[in-house]
Every structure is written in structure tokens, then in C-alpha cells.
Design a protein around this motif. Structure first.
Motif, PDB file in Angstrom:
ATOM      1  N   UNK A 174       0.834  -1.201   0.000  1.00 53.28           N
ATOM      2  CA  UNK A 174       0.000   0.000   0.000  1.00 53.28           C
ATOM      3  C   UNK A 174       0.868   1.251   0.000  1.00 53.28           C
ATOM      4  N   UNK A 175       1.999   1.194   0.731  1.00 47.33           N
ATOM      5  CA  UNK A 175       2.868   2.372   0.855  1.00 47.33           C
ATOM      6  C   UNK A 175       3.458   2.778  -0.501  1.00 47.33           C
ATOM      7  N   UNK A 176       3.906   1.776  -1.274  1.00 44.63           N
ATOM      8  CA  UNK A 176       4.514   2.094  -2.575  1.00 44.63           C
ATOM      9  C   UNK A 176       3.490   2.681  -3.539  1.00 44.63           C
ATOM     10  N   UNK A 205      -8.941  10.345  -6.046  1.00 40.79           N
ATOM     11  CA  UNK A 205      -9.977   9.343  -5.744  1.00 40.79           C
ATOM     12  C   UNK A 205      -9.332   8.031  -5.312  1.00 40.79           C
ATOM     13  N   UNK A 206      -8.291   7.612  -6.021  1.00 43.05           N
ATOM     14  CA  UNK A 206      -7.613   6.360  -5.681  1.00 43.05           C
ATOM     15  C   UNK A 206      -6.958   6.436  -4.308  1.00 43.05           C
ATOM     16  N   UNK A 207      -6.366   7.579  -3.962  1.00 43.19           N
ATOM     17  CA  UNK A 207      -5.737   7.742  -2.649  1.00 43.19           C
ATOM     18  C   UNK A 207      -6.752   7.640  -1.523  1.00 43.19           C
ATOM     19  N   UNK A 208      -7.891   8.314  -1.687  1.00 41.79           N
ATOM     20  CA  UNK A 208      -8.938   8.267  -0.658  1.00 41.79           C
ATOM     21  C   UNK A 208      -9.429   6.841  -0.471  1.00 41.79           C
ATOM     22  N   UNK A 209      -9.685   6.144  -1.580  1.00 42.67           N
ATOM     23  CA  UNK A 209     -10.144   4.756  -1.496  1.00 42.67           C
ATOM     24  C   UNK A 209      -9.077   3.849  -0.895  1.00 42.67           C
ATOM     25  N   UNK A 210      -7.816   4.107  -1.253  1.00 45.02           N
ATOM     26  CA  UNK A 210      -6.704   3.292  -0.760  1.00 45.02           C
ATOM     27  C   UNK A 210      -6.537   3.440   0.742  1.00 45.02           C
ATOM     28  N   UNK A 211      -6.606   4.659   1.246  1.00 44.70           N
ATOM     29  CA  UNK A 211      -6.416   4.922   2.676  1.00 44.70           C
ATOM     30  C   UNK A 211      -7.547   4.351   3.526  1.00 44.70           C
ATOM     31  N   UNK A 212      -8.705   4.127   2.894  1.00 45.00           N
ATOM     32  CA  UNK A 212      -9.851   3.602   3.630  1.00 45.00           C
ATOM     33  C   UNK A 212     -10.077   2.114   3.401  1.00 45.00           C
ATOM     34  N   UNK A 213      -9.062   1.432   2.896  1.00 51.03           N
ATOM     35  CA  UNK A 213      -9.117  -0.018   2.746  1.00 51.03           C
ATOM     36  C   UNK A 213     -10.132  -0.513   1.744  1.00 51.03           C
ATOM     37  N   UNK A 253      -5.209  -1.575  -9.460  1.00 46.43           N
ATOM     38  CA  UNK A 253      -4.997  -0.135  -9.309  1.00 46.43           C
ATOM     39  C   UNK A 253      -3.561   0.239  -9.665  1.00 46.43           C
ATOM     40  N   UNK A 254      -2.623  -0.618  -9.316  1.00 47.91           N
ATOM     41  CA  UNK A 254      -1.217  -0.377  -9.653  1.00 47.91           C
ATOM     42  C   UNK A 254      -1.024  -0.354 -11.178  1.00 47.91           C
TER      43      UNK A 254
END
Length: 415
Positions: free
Chosen positions: A51-53, A117-125, A135-136
Motif C-alpha cells: 500500500x505504501x509504494x 480518488x484512488x488515494x482516498x479509497x486506498x487509505x480507507x481499505x 490499481x497499480x
């Protein structure tokens, strides 16, 4: 209805916000649809993405894309201003519709929205193992698209707004307008010389340019009235309030005349459009030549380039006219006038002959242009060439001081 719908869609597509809006919708959909991969067996096959990368990569895109988008808009505005100042303000419509710049702005804004949008979704699992991998992949695709678009856009922005590019843009658009018009010189109606109505007139409800005529609607109305409409206007013509749009005579003694419905078939506005009005493109080119010949600019080379463009346009007019001798008549109850060659020649050559009358190089090139066009197998083009050759020579005689220049010009004149 189909013609009117095409006209409306084209006007919407010209808006600067249209493509960015479409790309933003695609970007949001791509960011959210990646999660669907978690519902498939793909999660058992793909590698584990940290997730971090992925978050770091999305942060880079979001931080840079907004800045690049703002830079893009600034560069486009500079190009628009340059085109208006060096060429003519009428070229602004074509410059702002540059596909490469619109696509670049769309990609940059869309990538920014995608990363947010992808960041918000990513941070919320929101994503599972397969969703993260999908997504990558999407992120890499967006990143590649941004790089390729930026490289292509940098090459285009170096030309956008430059005189040569602007002239080529107007020339190509006018060629397209000429080709489209000559495929249906009477807009798929009947020629005016086959029917001239002297009956009742329908007047314009407002003042402005005829932008579009809904021929299908007029055909239905004329059929219901058992009448034939004779148009007095075509797209590009300027009409004033209460000026005649069309006239008709009906064989029916009693007709239910809806004047408002007939007037609605004519779209009247403050602007002309290149794709429906070949004269507008020719006028715009001549405006560039007139500006180039002004004492403040003093650029006869540009005027000569415009003369060359006019030769090309009239040559294409002649060749396309020969290819499209027979027009398919779809609207047999509407008589439509054609564009007159005499009017096109006045739009093209009279401003140059007037403003360049004292310049021997420009006037010689103009006379050579008339020599070329006079050999056309189109009688109207040939006659117009002789007339304007004489007119240009008369203008030059009034302002040229050197007798040798006048004699040289006379030798090259058609008369």
C-alpha cells in the motif's frame, strides 16, 4: 432533427470543459472499478502490492498533475493571445479547438482526479489484494499516458499561435468546409433557379448570423402546407430584424401558418462557424493578409502566403465541384441559393488588392494568381479572375509612383 442535433453536439464538443469532463468521469470510474478485481480469482494469481509504494506513486501524480494542468492552461492562453494579436481574432475559435491541447489538459486534470480518488479509497481499505494490483496497473498506465501526452503537447505548444500554424489551421478548416458544402451546394434542396417564390415572406425574429438551418423541419412544414419554400439566406449570412428569411406560395386556400415554428428552424447568433460557412474561412485568411500589409506590421511575405492559400482553395473548389456535379435532392420543397464565386473572390482578393496596392511584390503575386485561376474550367472562376485582375491593376495605378512598376504590373495583368 438529426441536423440540429449534430449542430448542438458540435457546439458542446467545442467547449474547453467537455473533454476534461469526459476524462474525469473515466478517471473516477477507473479508480473505483479496480475494486471489482477482488471479486474474481485474480487475487490468487497476482503478486502482493504494498500500500505504501502505491500511495507514494499516487501522491507524486496528484502533486504534479495540478501544477502541470495550471501550466497548460497558462500556455494555451498565451498561444490564444498570440494568435489573436499576430493573425486575427477570428482565428481564436480554431486555436482554442486544438485537439492536442484539449487532450493534454484532459489527461492532466483526469490524472489528478484519478490519483485523488484512488488515494482516498486506498487509505480507507477499499481495495483487496487483486484490487491493489489492478490499481497499480491503472496507475502505471496513467503515468505512461501523462508522459507521452506531455511530450506531444510540448511539441504542439511550440507551434500553437504561430503565424504559419494559424494559417495552415484556417486553410485546412476552410478546405473541409468547402468540401462539405460542395457535396450539397443547395443543402440537399433544389436550386433557386428551378423555383422562385414571390408569395408571402417570413421575416427574421432577431439580428445576427445564420448559423444553421434545420432543413428537415422546414421540409415537414412545407409538406404540411403543400408549399415550396425559397430561402433568401444560407449559413453565414448576416440578417437584421425583420429581414426576409424565406418566401413561399401555397396552393392551399386555407393554411395553418405557424410563423414561429418556421423561424425556429433558423439558428441565429452573434458568431459565424468555420465548418458550415466556407466564406468565413476565406474572409479570415484575407484579414490576416490585411493586417500583414498594414504599416504597423509591414509583412508582405505573409500576404503572399495568403494569396497562395487562396489559389489552393479555389483550385480545390473547382476540383470538388467537378466531382460532385449531381446533388442528391432530399428536401424537394426547399429552394436554396448557392454560394456565388463572385462573392468568394471579393472576400479573398479585394482586401489584399486594396491594402497591398502600393506593394509591387504583392500585386505581382496577385496578378499571377489571377493568371493561374483564369485557366480554370469553371467559367465563374475564370470570369472573376479577369474582373479582379483589372480591378487590382486600377487600384495599383492610383497609388504606385514609379512608372516602371506600373508597366511591369500591366504586363502581368490579364487585360
Amino acid at each position: 432533427m438529426e441536423e440540429h442535433l449534430r449542430f448542438v453536439i458540435h457546439r458542446i464538443k467545442e467547449k474547453l470543459w467537455f473533454r476534461p469532463l469526459i476524462f474525469c468521469i473515466v478517471s473516477i470510474g477507473s479508480a473505483l472499478i479496480a475494486q471489482l478485481a477482488d471479486r474474481t480469482r485474480l487475487r490468487e494469481l497476482v503478486p502482493d502490492i504494498k500500500v505504501e509504494s502505491l500511495s507514494e506513486l499516487l501522491n507524486i501524480i496528484s502533486a504534479s498533475m495540478l501544477v502541470i494542468a495550471i501550466f497548460t492552461v497558462g500556455s494555451m492562453l498565451s498561444a490564444f493571445a498570440a494568435a489573436s494579436n499576430t493573425a486575427t481574432p477570428r482565428s481564436f475559435k480554431l486555436i482554442i479547438n486544438d485537439d492536442v491541447s484539449k487532450n493534454a489538459l484532459s489527461v492532466f486534470i483526469g490524472s489528478f482526479i484519478f490519483s485523488i480518488v484512488a488515494l482516498v479509497a486506498l487509505k480507507n481499505g477499499y481495495y483487496g489484494r487483486a484490487g491493489l494490483f489492478t490499481l497499480f496497473i491503472f496507475t502505471l498506465l496513467f503515468f505512461t499516458l501523462v508522459i507521452l501526452t506531455f511530450l506531444r503537447w510540448v511539441e504542439r505548444i511550440s507551434k500553437l499561435g504561430r503565424m504559419g500554424h494559424t494559417i495552415k489551421l484556417i486553410e485546412d478548416t476552410t478546405i473541409s468546409a468547402i468540401t462539405n458544402r460542395l457535396q450539397s451546394p443547395n443543402l440537399h434542396g433544389i436550386p433557386v433557379d428551378q423555383h422562385r417564390s414571390s408569395g408571402q415572406n417570413i421575416e427574421s425574429p432577431s439580428t445576427g448570423y445564420i448559423q444553421q438551418i434545420n432543413m428537415n423541419a422546414l421540409q415537414k412544414i412545407a409538406k404540411s402546407m403543400n408549399a415550396i419554400f425559397t430561402l433568401h439566406v444560407i449559413p453565414g449570412k448576416f440578417v437584421s430584424n425583420q429581414q426576409t428569411l424565406l418566401s413561399f406560395h401555397s396552393s392551399n386556400e386555407k393554411i395553418d401558418l405557424d410563423i414561429g415554428k418556421i423561424q425556429e428552424a433558423f439558428t441565429i447568433g452573434n458568431s459565424r462557424y468555420f465548418e458550415t460557412d466556407p466564406r468565413f474561412g476565406i474572409i479570415t485568411l484575407s484579414e490576416i493578409a490585411s493586417r500583414a500589409l498594414s504599416p504597423a506590421v509591414n509583412d508582405p511575405g505573409t500576404a503572399i502566403q495568403i494569396i497562395n492559400s487562396h489559389i489552393k482553395l479555389f483550385s480545390i473548389w473547382n476540383s470538388v465541384k467537378q466531382e460532385n456535379k449531381d446533388e442528391d435532392v432530399i428536401y424537394d420543397r426547399i429552394a436554396v441559393p448557392e454560394i456565388k464565386i463572385a462573392d468568394l473572390f471579393e472576400d479573398a482578393f479585394r482586401p489584399i488588392a486594396r491594402d497591398g496596392a502600393a506593394n509591387i511584390e504583392v500585386m505581382l503575386r496577385l496578378q499571377k494568381a489571377f493568371h493561374i485561376l483564369s485557366t480554370s474550367n469553371n467559367k465563374d472562376i475564370s470570369l472573376a479572375s479577369y474582373f479582379h485582375s483589372s480591378q487590382a491593376f486600377d487600384r495599383a495605378k492610383l497609388v504606385m509612383n514609379l512608372e516602371a512598376d506600373i508597366l511591369l504590373l500591366k504586363e502581368n495583368c490579364l487585360i
